[in-house]
Design a protein around this motif. Sequence first.
Motif, PDB file in Angstrom:
ATOM      1  N   PHE A   1       0.757  -1.278  -0.076  1.00 44.72           N
ATOM      2  CA  PHE A   1       0.047   0.139   0.111  1.00 44.72           C
ATOM      3  C   PHE A   1       0.961   1.182  -0.249  1.00 44.72           C
ATOM      4  N   GLU A   2       0.456   2.119  -0.768  1.00 48.03           N
ATOM      5  CA  GLU A   2       1.104   3.336  -0.838  1.00 48.03           C
ATOM      6  C   GLU A   2       2.463   3.180  -1.423  1.00 48.03           C
ATOM      7  N   SER A   3       2.944   2.149  -2.234  1.00 46.25           N
ATOM      8  CA  SER A   3       4.367   2.071  -2.845  1.00 46.25           C
ATOM      9  C   SER A   3       3.956   1.944  -4.353  1.00 46.25           C
ATOM     10  N   GLY A   4       4.687   1.511  -5.028  1.00 48.76           N
ATOM     11  CA  GLY A   4       4.517   1.268  -6.613  1.00 48.76           C
ATOM     12  C   GLY A   4       5.293   0.436  -7.203  1.00 48.76           C
ATOM     13  N   PRO A   5       5.058  -0.149  -8.522  1.00 47.19           N
ATOM     14  CA  PRO A   5       5.733  -1.428  -9.170  1.00 47.19           C
ATOM     15  C   PRO A   5       7.123  -1.131  -9.343  1.00 47.19           C
ATOM     16  N   ASP A   6       7.622   0.214  -9.132  1.00 48.70           N
ATOM     17  CA  ASP A   6       9.010   0.417  -9.317  1.00 48.70           C
ATOM     18  C   ASP A   6       9.737   0.607  -8.122  1.00 48.70           C
ATOM     19  N   ALA A   7       9.253   0.240  -6.871  1.00 47.70           N
ATOM     20  CA  ALA A   7       9.735   0.166  -5.723  1.00 47.70           C
ATOM     21  C   ALA A   7      10.872  -0.476  -5.566  1.00 47.70           C
ATOM     22  N   THR A   8      11.875   0.001  -4.515  1.00 52.81           N
ATOM     23  CA  THR A   8      13.229  -0.623  -4.582  1.00 52.81           C
ATOM     24  C   THR A   8      13.040  -2.109  -4.302  1.00 52.81           C
ATOM     25  N   LYS A   9      12.443  -2.497  -3.311  1.00 52.16           N
ATOM     26  CA  LYS A   9      12.369  -4.177  -2.981  1.00 52.16           C
ATOM     27  C   LYS A   9      11.779  -5.005  -4.193  1.00 52.16           C
TER      28      LYS A   9
ATOM     29  N   LEU B   1      12.945 -15.548   7.526  1.00 53.64           N
ATOM     30  CA  LEU B   1      13.912 -14.902   7.895  1.00 53.64           C
ATOM     31  C   LEU B   1      13.587 -13.509   8.405  1.00 53.64           C
ATOM     32  N   MET B   2      14.114 -13.684   9.546  1.00 56.79           N
ATOM     33  CA  MET B   2      13.690 -12.471  10.492  1.00 56.79           C
ATOM     34  C   MET B   2      14.767 -11.543  10.667  1.00 56.79           C
ATOM     35  N   VAL B   3      14.446 -10.341  10.340  1.00 51.40           N
ATOM     36  CA  VAL B   3      15.651  -9.129  10.383  1.00 51.40           C
ATOM     37  C   VAL B   3      15.369  -8.081  11.140  1.00 51.40           C
ATOM     38  N   ASP B   4      16.715  -7.499  11.658  1.00 50.04           N
ATOM     39  CA  ASP B   4      16.496  -6.325  12.400  1.00 50.04           C
ATOM     40  C   ASP B   4      16.077  -4.900  11.762  1.00 50.04           C
ATOM     41  N   ASP B   5      14.828  -4.944  11.239  1.00 52.67           N
ATOM     42  CA  ASP B   5      14.237  -3.950  10.664  1.00 52.67           C
ATOM     43  C   ASP B   5      12.777  -3.558  10.980  1.00 52.67           C
ATOM     44  N   GLY B   6      12.405  -2.311  10.266  1.00 49.58           N
ATOM     45  CA  GLY B   6      10.981  -2.278  10.589  1.00 49.58           C
ATOM     46  C   GLY B   6      10.124  -2.881   9.208  1.00 49.58           C
ATOM     47  N   HIS B   7       8.695  -2.273   8.953  1.00 53.91           N
ATOM     48  CA  HIS B   7       7.864  -2.717   8.041  1.00 53.91           C
ATOM     49  C   HIS B   7       8.231  -2.547   6.756  1.00 53.91           C
ATOM     50  N   ARG B   8       9.073  -1.625   6.396  1.00 55.72           N
ATOM     51  CA  ARG B   8       9.563  -1.354   5.138  1.00 55.72           C
ATOM     52  C   ARG B   8      10.719  -2.225   4.671  1.00 55.72           C
ATOM     53  N   LEU B   9      11.575  -2.935   5.260  1.00 56.90           N
ATOM     54  CA  LEU B   9      12.425  -3.575   5.284  1.00 56.90           C
ATOM     55  C   LEU B   9      13.619  -3.137   4.400  1.00 56.90           C
ATOM     56  N   SER B  10      13.483  -1.703   4.662  1.00 57.82           N
ATOM     57  CA  SER B  10      14.595  -0.886   3.877  1.00 57.82           C
ATOM     58  C   SER B  10      16.096  -1.224   3.839  1.00 57.82           C
ATOM     59  N   ALA B  11      16.299  -1.598   5.085  1.00 59.40           N
ATOM     60  CA  ALA B  11      17.647  -2.009   5.315  1.00 59.40           C
ATOM     61  C   ALA B  11      17.963  -3.368   4.954  1.00 59.40           C
ATOM     62  N   HIS B  12      17.173  -4.228   4.425  1.00 59.43           N
ATOM     63  CA  HIS B  12      17.395  -5.473   4.115  1.00 59.43           C
ATOM     64  C   HIS B  12      16.869  -5.851   2.559  1.00 59.43           C
ATOM     65  N   VAL B  13      16.835  -4.866   1.745  1.00 63.75           N
ATOM     66  CA  VAL B  13      16.549  -5.246   0.478  1.00 63.75           C
ATOM     67  C   VAL B  13      17.333  -6.164  -0.379  1.00 63.75           C
ATOM     68  N   GLN B  14      18.783  -6.254  -0.130  1.00 62.10           N
ATOM     69  CA  GLN B  14      19.357  -7.065  -0.922  1.00 62.10           C
ATOM     70  C   GLN B  14      19.167  -8.627  -0.272  1.00 62.10           C
ATOM     71  N   ASP B  15      18.853  -8.569   1.192  1.00 61.66           N
ATOM     72  CA  ASP B  15      18.460  -9.881   2.058  1.00 61.66           C
ATOM     73  C   ASP B  15      17.185 -10.790   1.546  1.00 61.66           C
ATOM     74  N   SER B  16      16.470  -9.698   1.301  1.00 62.06           N
ATOM     75  CA  SER B  16      15.204 -10.188   0.690  1.00 62.06           C
ATOM     76  C   SER B  16      15.186 -10.676  -0.781  1.00 62.06           C
ATOM     77  N   ALA B  17      16.085 -10.036  -1.642  1.00 62.40           N
ATOM     78  CA  ALA B  17      16.096 -10.552  -2.863  1.00 62.40           C
ATOM     79  C   ALA B  17      16.963 -11.889  -2.924  1.00 62.40           C
ATOM     80  N   ASP B  18      17.907 -12.041  -1.986  1.00 63.81           N
ATOM     81  CA  ASP B  18      18.573 -13.215  -1.907  1.00 63.81           C
ATOM     82  C   ASP B  18      17.469 -14.422  -1.513  1.00 63.81           C
ATOM     83  N   ALA B  19      16.816 -13.856  -0.436  1.00 64.30           N
ATOM     84  CA  ALA B  19      15.675 -15.143   0.148  1.00 64.30           C
ATOM     85  C   ALA B  19      14.952 -15.405  -0.969  1.00 64.30           C
TER      86      ALA B  19
END
Length: 174
Positions: free
Chosen positions: A11-19, A148-166
């Motif tokens: 919500f309130e994001s878009g198809p070109d968002a970083t994640k 995968l639980m990470v030290d981050d908030g809802h946006r997971l902005s500090a774990h974009v690469q970890d998300s892509a790897d997963a």
Amino acid sequence: MRGHCILSHGFESGPDATKVTALAEAAERLGWTCERPDYTDLDAMREVSDLGDVTERVRRLHGLATAAAARGPVVLAGSSLGAWISGHVSLQVPVAGLFLMAPPVRMHEAHPLDAAEVPTAIVHGWADELCVAADVVAWAAARRARLLMVDDGHRLSAHVQDSADAFGQLLASL
């Protein structure tokens, strides 16, 4: 081509968002095709609900997933509300797997997160201010999902690469 991924933004994001962009790049490196539906017009429809037109999001994703499933394996991925609609649509359309980031497992008591019993991977932040981490852990445990639980908030902005790897690991396992 190994299959097709449909990546639904939150919500309130878009198809070109970083994640979503990072997930698409990971999938394409592995030979998967991707599409990223744009729900931004629906997010502006707050007169329908605080989350825009959720029913229309589901309808759009259902149509895209049905068409893609007729051509081959489909993986649905989503962040936040995009995770919720991906789970919901997986109950209606045959999918090979699910990838959920910051999933709202208790978005509303009348509409808890549900999903098909398919290989599922989840990335969630311990400090998520919208979706309680313990609820996501319990939901994942009941399904034996990769988590995968990470030290981050809802946006997971500090774990974009970890998300892509997963996401890449999930796709490689299918």
